[in-house]
Design an enzyme around this catalytic site. Structure first.
Site, PDB file in Angstrom:
ATOM      1  N   GLU A 129      -0.244 -29.366   7.937  1.00  0.00           N
ATOM      2  CA  GLU A 129      -1.575 -28.842   7.849  1.00  0.00           C
ATOM      3  C   GLU A 129      -2.331 -29.578   6.900  1.00  0.00           C
ATOM      4  OE1 GLU A 129      -0.232 -25.045   7.713  1.00  0.00           O
ATOM      5  OE2 GLU A 129      -0.079 -24.937   5.364  1.00  0.00           O
ATOM      6  N   LYS A 152       4.938 -23.176  16.961  1.00  0.00           N
ATOM      7  CA  LYS A 152       4.202 -24.200  16.398  1.00  0.00           C
ATOM      8  C   LYS A 152       2.779 -24.517  17.068  1.00  0.00           C
ATOM      9  CE  LYS A 152       5.874 -25.092  13.493  1.00  0.00           C
ATOM     10  NZ  LYS A 152       5.622 -25.480  12.301  1.00  0.00           N
ATOM     11  N   ASP A 159       5.706 -27.764   7.388  1.00  0.00           N
ATOM     12  CA  ASP A 159       4.342 -27.145   7.824  1.00  0.00           C
ATOM     13  C   ASP A 159       3.107 -27.431   6.850  1.00  0.00           C
ATOM     14  OD1 ASP A 159       3.453 -25.056   9.902  1.00  0.00           O
ATOM     15  OD2 ASP A 159       2.624 -24.103   7.948  1.00  0.00           O
TER      16      ASP A 159
HETATM   17  C1  LIG Z   1      -1.891 -26.203  11.627  1.00  0.00           C
HETATM   18  C2  LIG Z   1      -2.036 -24.723  10.980  1.00  0.00           C
HETATM   19  C3  LIG Z   1      -0.801 -23.823  11.008  1.00  0.00           C
HETATM   20  O1  LIG Z   1       0.008 -24.512  10.176  1.00  0.00           O
HETATM   21  C4  LIG Z   1      -0.353 -23.613  12.133  1.00  0.00           C
HETATM   22  C5  LIG Z   1      -1.251 -23.179  13.206  1.00  0.00           C
HETATM   23  O2  LIG Z   1       0.795 -23.757  12.584  1.00  0.00           O
HETATM   24  C6  LIG Z   1      -1.154 -22.661  10.592  1.00  0.00           C
HETATM   25  O3  LIG Z   1      -0.508 -22.340   9.279  1.00  0.00           O
HETATM   26  O4  LIG Z   1      -1.975 -21.877  10.533  1.00  0.00           O
END
Ligand SMILES: CC[C@](O)(C(C)=O)C(=O)O
Ligand SMILES: NC(=O)C1=CN([C@@H]2O[C@H](COP(=O)(O)OP(=O)(O)OC[C@H]3O[C@@H](n4cnc5c(N)ncnc54)[C@H](OP(=O)(O)O)[C@@H]3O)[C@@H](O)[C@H]2O)C=CC1
Length: 341
Positions: free
Chosen positions: A189, A125, A185
């Site tokens: 985002e 995460k 996810d």
């Molecule tokens: C918040 C962006 C992200 O979901 C992460 C860093 O976890 C990504 O896929 O880059």
């Protein structure tokens, strides 16, 4: 660095496909945990030389997959279906594990894994750079893990061993499934972390500048200081943030926050979530990628050209203690100001 010969993966070889944000961090952490890592990349791409310079054996993806006991798929999501068809499916050993850091392609059916392999997920995460720096500090990034397919009877143990190898096991591991990881996810985002936060900051900056305030002051108010507030969230949630900001800021939070983020915002967040859940977002993103990313490129350029980026670059150049990354060359703030409104 710590070696970890008790790790279940210590007897085998791990192929890390991709050496970008996550791939580089995973490969370095796994190696520093005493595990045998080979990196799979297209020849002479930009990161091929970097992985070699950092001491890895680097071969083409199909070669890396052959003989590997675990294959970590850490390229951009949109290239994974072709990579799977051309390099993984024909080469992965029966009984080996196929690992993802995001469930997108498996969940939305873009990759249908062979039935004779384990399919697992370990999703840190946090961005790859943090996965590496936390590991170097002897810590880790909380990670979520899942099993999609277990033929070896060891899929869960393999996911844990991998999470330990990249440092996630030093932090916190939470069990999930591919559906939950993928949908949450994407929602996070889009609605809050990247999409929501960027739009909030740009709208705040534009509001202040259009009202005649200095762009430099607007930048500090809505972007620079946001980090300080988010750090308090990160360390102690709303409670810590409320402990550290003034009473006046707290009152303003309670009465004005809900005027900005009102019930309409939550309703639109639900719309975003519905598009994710029913596959609309995945379909649109896949079509956009196949069309050569025309909207993606245009929208990205608009963000890069936003006046807050010019003002911010100029200010960050005067704050050398901040890590600036690849910030674009600064334009004078006065020029940036003209673009607003
Ligand atoms: C918040 C962006 C992200 O979901 C992460 C860093 O976890 C990504 O896929 O880059
Ligand atoms: N970014 C993040 O922090 C997070 C990402 N994830 C997930 O992790 C996975 C990897 O994402 P991320 O690290 O951002 O990816 P990146 O965009 O950083 O991956 C770039 C790497 O992939 C390689 N690559 C690109 N195209 C191909 C190809 N056709 N064949 C072989 N290698 C290729 C690049 O090599 P080259 O030098 O040849 O271009 C480079 O090494 C994704 O599933 C993502 O959703 C999960 C959590 C957070």
């Amino acid at each position: 660095m710590s070696t970890n010969n008790d790790n279940l993966l210590a007897q085998g070889r791990i192929a890390v496909l991709g050496y970008g944000s996550q791939g580089r961090a995973h490969a370095l952490n796994l190696r520093d945990s005493g595990l045998d890592v080979v990196v799979g990349l297209r020849p002479n791409g930009p990161t091929w030389h970097k992985a070699k310079a950092e001491g890895f054996t680097v071969v083409e993806p199909g070669e890396a997959v052959k003989g590997a006991d675990l294959v970590a798929v850490l390229t951009p999501d949109m290239v994974q279906p072709t990579l799977y068809k051309e390099s993984i499916e024909p080469n992965i050993k029966p009984g080996a594990a196929l690992l993802f850091a995001h469930g997108f392609n498996v969940h939305f059916g873009q990759i249908v894994p062979r039935k004779d392999i384990d399919v697992i997920l370990v999703a840190p995460k946090g961005p790859g750079a943090l996965v590496r720096t936390e590991y170097e500090r002897g810590r880790g990034v909380p990670s979520i893990w899942a099993v999609y397919q277990d033929v070896s009877g060891q899929a869960e143990a393999r996911a844990h061993a991998y999470a330990d190898g990249i440092g996630g096991g030093r932090a916190l591991l939470i069990k999930t499934d591919f559906k939950e990881e993928t949908e949450t996810d994407l929602f996070g985002e889009q609605a809050v972390l990247c999409g929501g936060a960027s739009e909030l900051v740009k709208a705040g900056f534009e509001t202040l500048v259009e009202a005649g305030y200095q762009p430099e002051i607007a930048y500090y108010e809505v972007m620079h200081e946001l980090k300080l507030i988010v750090d308090l969230f990160y360390e102690g949630g709303l409670t810590k943030m409320l402990q550290f900001v003034s009473e006046t800021a707290q009152y303003g939070d309670y009465v004005s926050g809900p005027r900005v983020i009102d019930a309409g915002v939550k309703a639109r967040m639900k719309d975003v979530l519905t598009d994710i859940q029913d596959g609309t977002f995945a379909k649109n993103w896949t079509e956009e990628y196949k069309a050569g990313l025309p909207n993606y490129k245009r929208l990205k350029q608009a963000d890069l050209d936003h006046p807050i980026e010019q003002v911010g670059a100029a200010l960050r150049a005067r704050m050398p203690w901040l890590q600036t990354g690849n910030a674009p060359a600064a334009k004078p703030a006065a020029e940036a100001l003209k673009k607003v409104g």
